[in-house]
Design a protein around this motif. Sequence first.
Motif, PDB file in Angstrom:
ATOM      1  N   UNK A 156      54.782  15.947  18.660  1.00 43.60           N
ATOM      2  CA  UNK A 156      54.576  17.327  19.109  1.00 43.60           C
ATOM      3  C   UNK A 156      55.162  18.326  18.103  1.00 43.60           C
ATOM      4  N   UNK A 157      56.313  18.003  17.526  1.00 44.58           N
ATOM      5  CA  UNK A 157      56.874  18.883  16.496  1.00 44.58           C
ATOM      6  C   UNK A 157      55.901  19.017  15.329  1.00 44.58           C
ATOM      7  N   UNK A 158      55.314  17.900  14.941  1.00 42.49           N
ATOM      8  CA  UNK A 158      54.347  17.909  13.842  1.00 42.49           C
ATOM      9  C   UNK A 158      53.148  18.789  14.202  1.00 42.49           C
ATOM     10  N   UNK A 159      52.652  18.645  15.438  1.00 41.45           N
ATOM     11  CA  UNK A 159      51.498  19.428  15.877  1.00 41.45           C
ATOM     12  C   UNK A 159      51.813  20.914  15.926  1.00 41.45           C
ATOM     13  N   UNK A 160      53.057  21.247  16.199  1.00 38.37           N
ATOM     14  CA  UNK A 160      53.484  22.654  16.263  1.00 38.37           C
ATOM     15  C   UNK A 160      53.779  23.235  14.886  1.00 38.37           C
ATOM     16  N   UNK A 161      53.681  22.414  13.852  1.00 38.20           N
ATOM     17  CA  UNK A 161      53.925  22.898  12.496  1.00 38.20           C
ATOM     18  C   UNK A 161      55.387  23.068  12.159  1.00 38.20           C
ATOM     19  N   UNK A 162      56.262  22.353  12.872  1.00 36.65           N
ATOM     20  CA  UNK A 162      57.704  22.457  12.621  1.00 36.65           C
ATOM     21  C   UNK A 162      58.040  21.602  11.399  1.00 36.65           C
ATOM     22  N   UNK A 163      58.537  22.213  10.356  1.00 32.97           N
ATOM     23  CA  UNK A 163      58.729  21.531   9.079  1.00 32.97           C
ATOM     24  C   UNK A 163      59.902  20.556   9.103  1.00 32.97           C
ATOM     25  N   UNK A 164      59.871  19.601   8.181  1.00 37.22           N
ATOM     26  CA  UNK A 164      60.983  18.665   8.008  1.00 37.22           C
ATOM     27  C   UNK A 164      62.241  19.382   7.554  1.00 37.22           C
ATOM     28  N   UNK A 165      62.060  20.477   6.801  1.00 37.44           N
ATOM     29  CA  UNK A 165      63.226  21.230   6.319  1.00 37.44           C
ATOM     30  C   UNK A 165      63.949  21.940   7.453  1.00 37.44           C
ATOM     31  N   UNK A 166      63.206  22.388   8.466  1.00 37.39           N
ATOM     32  CA  UNK A 166      63.817  23.169   9.535  1.00 37.39           C
ATOM     33  C   UNK A 166      64.466  22.305  10.606  1.00 37.39           C
ATOM     34  N   UNK A 167      63.904  21.132  10.882  1.00 31.11           N
ATOM     35  CA  UNK A 167      64.392  20.281  11.969  1.00 31.11           C
ATOM     36  C   UNK A 167      64.552  18.854  11.467  1.00 31.11           C
ATOM     37  N   UNK A 168      65.769  18.302  11.625  1.00 32.52           N
ATOM     38  CA  UNK A 168      66.070  16.946  11.175  1.00 32.52           C
ATOM     39  C   UNK A 168      66.533  16.101  12.356  1.00 32.52           C
ATOM     40  N   UNK A 169      66.119  14.841  12.377  1.00 29.38           N
ATOM     41  CA  UNK A 169      66.582  13.902  13.392  1.00 29.38           C
ATOM     42  C   UNK A 169      67.947  13.375  12.967  1.00 29.38           C
ATOM     43  N   UNK A 170      68.958  13.590  13.824  1.00 30.67           N
ATOM     44  CA  UNK A 170      70.335  13.219  13.492  1.00 30.67           C
ATOM     45  C   UNK A 170      70.928  12.421  14.648  1.00 30.67           C
ATOM     46  N   UNK A 171      71.072  11.082  14.498  1.00 33.57           N
ATOM     47  CA  UNK A 171      71.603  10.265  15.594  1.00 33.57           C
ATOM     48  C   UNK A 171      73.060  10.538  15.918  1.00 33.57           C
ATOM     49  N   UNK A 172      73.754  11.285  15.078  1.00 30.25           N
ATOM     50  CA  UNK A 172      75.152  11.605  15.344  1.00 30.25           C
ATOM     51  C   UNK A 172      75.334  12.800  16.253  1.00 30.25           C
ATOM     52  N   UNK A 173      74.244  13.496  16.565  1.00 33.60           N
ATOM     53  CA  UNK A 173      74.346  14.672  17.433  1.00 33.60           C
ATOM     54  C   UNK A 173      74.432  14.216  18.883  1.00 33.60           C
ATOM     55  N   UNK A 174      75.452  14.709  19.607  1.00 31.68           N
ATOM     56  CA  UNK A 174      75.639  14.291  21.003  1.00 31.68           C
ATOM     57  C   UNK A 174      75.586  15.461  21.977  1.00 31.68           C
ATOM     58  N   UNK A 175      76.116  16.606  21.605  1.00 28.73           N
ATOM     59  CA  UNK A 175      76.300  17.752  22.503  1.00 28.73           C
ATOM     60  C   UNK A 175      77.272  17.376  23.613  1.00 28.73           C
ATOM     61  N   UNK A 176      78.319  18.169  23.770  1.00 21.73           N
ATOM     62  CA  UNK A 176      79.422  17.775  24.623  1.00 21.73           C
ATOM     63  C   UNK A 176      79.238  17.987  26.113  1.00 21.73           C
ATOM     64  N   UNK A 177      78.384  18.922  26.536  1.00 21.66           N
ATOM     65  CA  UNK A 177      78.272  19.193  27.965  1.00 21.66           C
ATOM     66  C   UNK A 177      77.653  17.992  28.687  1.00 21.66           C
ATOM     67  N   UNK A 178      78.203  17.708  29.863  1.00 23.89           N
ATOM     68  CA  UNK A 178      77.852  16.475  30.565  1.00 23.89           C
ATOM     69  C   UNK A 178      76.446  16.495  31.149  1.00 23.89           C
ATOM     70  N   UNK A 179      75.823  17.667  31.280  1.00 25.26           N
ATOM     71  CA  UNK A 179      74.555  17.698  32.012  1.00 25.26           C
ATOM     72  C   UNK A 179      73.334  17.312  31.177  1.00 25.26           C
ATOM     73  N   UNK A 180      73.481  17.090  29.861  1.00 22.45           N
ATOM     74  CA  UNK A 180      72.318  16.722  29.053  1.00 22.45           C
ATOM     75  C   UNK A 180      71.901  15.271  29.317  1.00 22.45           C
ATOM     76  N   UNK A 181      70.563  15.055  29.410  1.00 26.58           N
ATOM     77  CA  UNK A 181      70.049  13.738  29.796  1.00 26.58           C
ATOM     78  C   UNK A 181      69.066  13.148  28.794  1.00 26.58           C
ATOM     79  N   UNK A 182      68.553  13.910  27.860  1.00 26.92           N
ATOM     80  CA  UNK A 182      67.539  13.400  26.936  1.00 26.92           C
ATOM     81  C   UNK A 182      67.654  14.063  25.586  1.00 26.92           C
ATOM     82  N   UNK A 183      66.605  14.789  25.186  1.00 26.42           N
ATOM     83  CA  UNK A 183      66.600  15.485  23.909  1.00 26.42           C
ATOM     84  C   UNK A 183      67.752  16.482  23.844  1.00 26.42           C
ATOM     85  N   UNK A 184      68.435  16.514  22.693  1.00 31.53           N
ATOM     86  CA  UNK A 184      69.479  17.512  22.442  1.00 31.53           C
ATOM     87  C   UNK A 184      69.261  18.060  21.037  1.00 31.53           C
TER      88      UNK A 184
END
Length: 493
Positions: free
Chosen positions: A283-311
């Motif tokens: 979907x990011x690809x279809x929306x034209x979101x560039x590789x430079x603007x958005x990177x997949x980073x497995x180290x990103x967690x986000x600290x608030x407890x209510x997140x359940x999926x994409x962060x």
Amino acid sequence: MTGLVPPQNLRGFRDLLPEEMLLRGEVVARITRVYESFGFVPLDTPVLESLPTLLGSGGEEADKQIFVVREAAKPAAAEGEATEFGMRFDLTVPFARIIAQYHPQQIKLPFRRYHIGPVFRADDPQPEQGRFRQFTQFDADIAGTSTVAADAEIVALATAAFEALELTAGTGYVIRVNNRKLVDAFLNSIGLEDPEVTRHVLRVLDKSDKITAEALRAELGEGRYDVSGDRIRGVGLAPELIDRLLAFVAVQQDTRAKTLDELASLLPDDEPGVAEVREFLAHLEALGVSEASVKLDPGLARGLAYYTGTVYEATLVGAGVGSIGGGGRYDGLVSRFSDDPVAAVGVSIGIDRLLAGLANLGVSYGTRKTTADAVVLVMPKVDPAEATRIAAELRAAGIATELYVGESVGKVGKQLAYANAQGFAVAVMAGGKEIEAGTVTIKDLQAGSESRAQIADNSEYRAAKSAGQLTVARSELVSTVQQIVSPTQENDA
């Protein structure tokens, strides 16, 4: 005089003077236009919420940062009325409460909203990084959908907002994305299944951009001491588990798809989180979101407890202020208030952090200190009411105009100095000779300042003072000012 109250702010709180408010207004206006172009509608909620609404919603750390409000004299409470209050620490928890309270009668799903407002956290302020106890968040959320297409919409929305601020993908801003399901699956695969342990791991990983690699490793292990000497409790992981965890979160390839492929190789076969992330990336690809603007980073967690999926989390490159925005999917948060589950996803941009980062990078959108385009000066030996009539005529034509009412009435030089300092586009003057001839003098202040900017010789500088100045018939006042203030609009007309 004794007994005066010292004029001062509370620690972590600040005043916003006109120049900063004007810049803030420009930034907010640009982001608002982007949000509305994606179909989001405005919403607002009270600053105060019942304490049970806030407690437990964001996790242990968020609970510690809630400002609890006590009433000086408690009136009798109606049955069911809240008796304990807190100041909201974000705009997401109030949004979840809104959905539970107004759906399905007044709010139909799916529902897109944006919300800008102050939030409050009782933590340690760091003004140089745009971190205060009261700060402004600008949120956009979609409630009532579990599709990852909505997650991608939110990320694309954020990239469009930053580009509306004239920031360049990769070199100006970067958004890191991840999915909590990938991290959870990996933790389970290495034997970490206790929910409390996994939450602690996520809280520590969320600090990875704030503490050193050595401190991160220590906190995943036996713990450490911070700079003040206080003991920080560690997760208690064995060294070999720490090595495997840090290797997983360090995975990074030159494209999002390749990064996901490597992560998938470290996870159990047919892990459903991988398919979810793969669809999200499509979907990011279809929306034209560039590789430079958005990177997949497995180290990103986000600290608030209510997140359940994409962060996701956004930063300004080289700005030195940390995260300026973030968010993710929080499918369980509405369930705190209703038996009817509602999936939701959103993003929050921290306006104070964003402005601090833009300032550090030298990015600005003009230096005006006024909301008006024109200023009408009051000339010597002329009935002051004449200047008032000119100001009224310009305002009636839709031109934002300030009438000079300061102590320098009749002193043209001082009034012009004020006009230049405030950043007006135009100054209008009508002295005795102009009134007698039926004319007005109009000074294009921007053109005048530009013509004098490169002049070093005093005589040339004085001669250039009339640059951008012209005298026109009184009947041409409005059209001439409009041409200077909005030349494109005037030409189109």
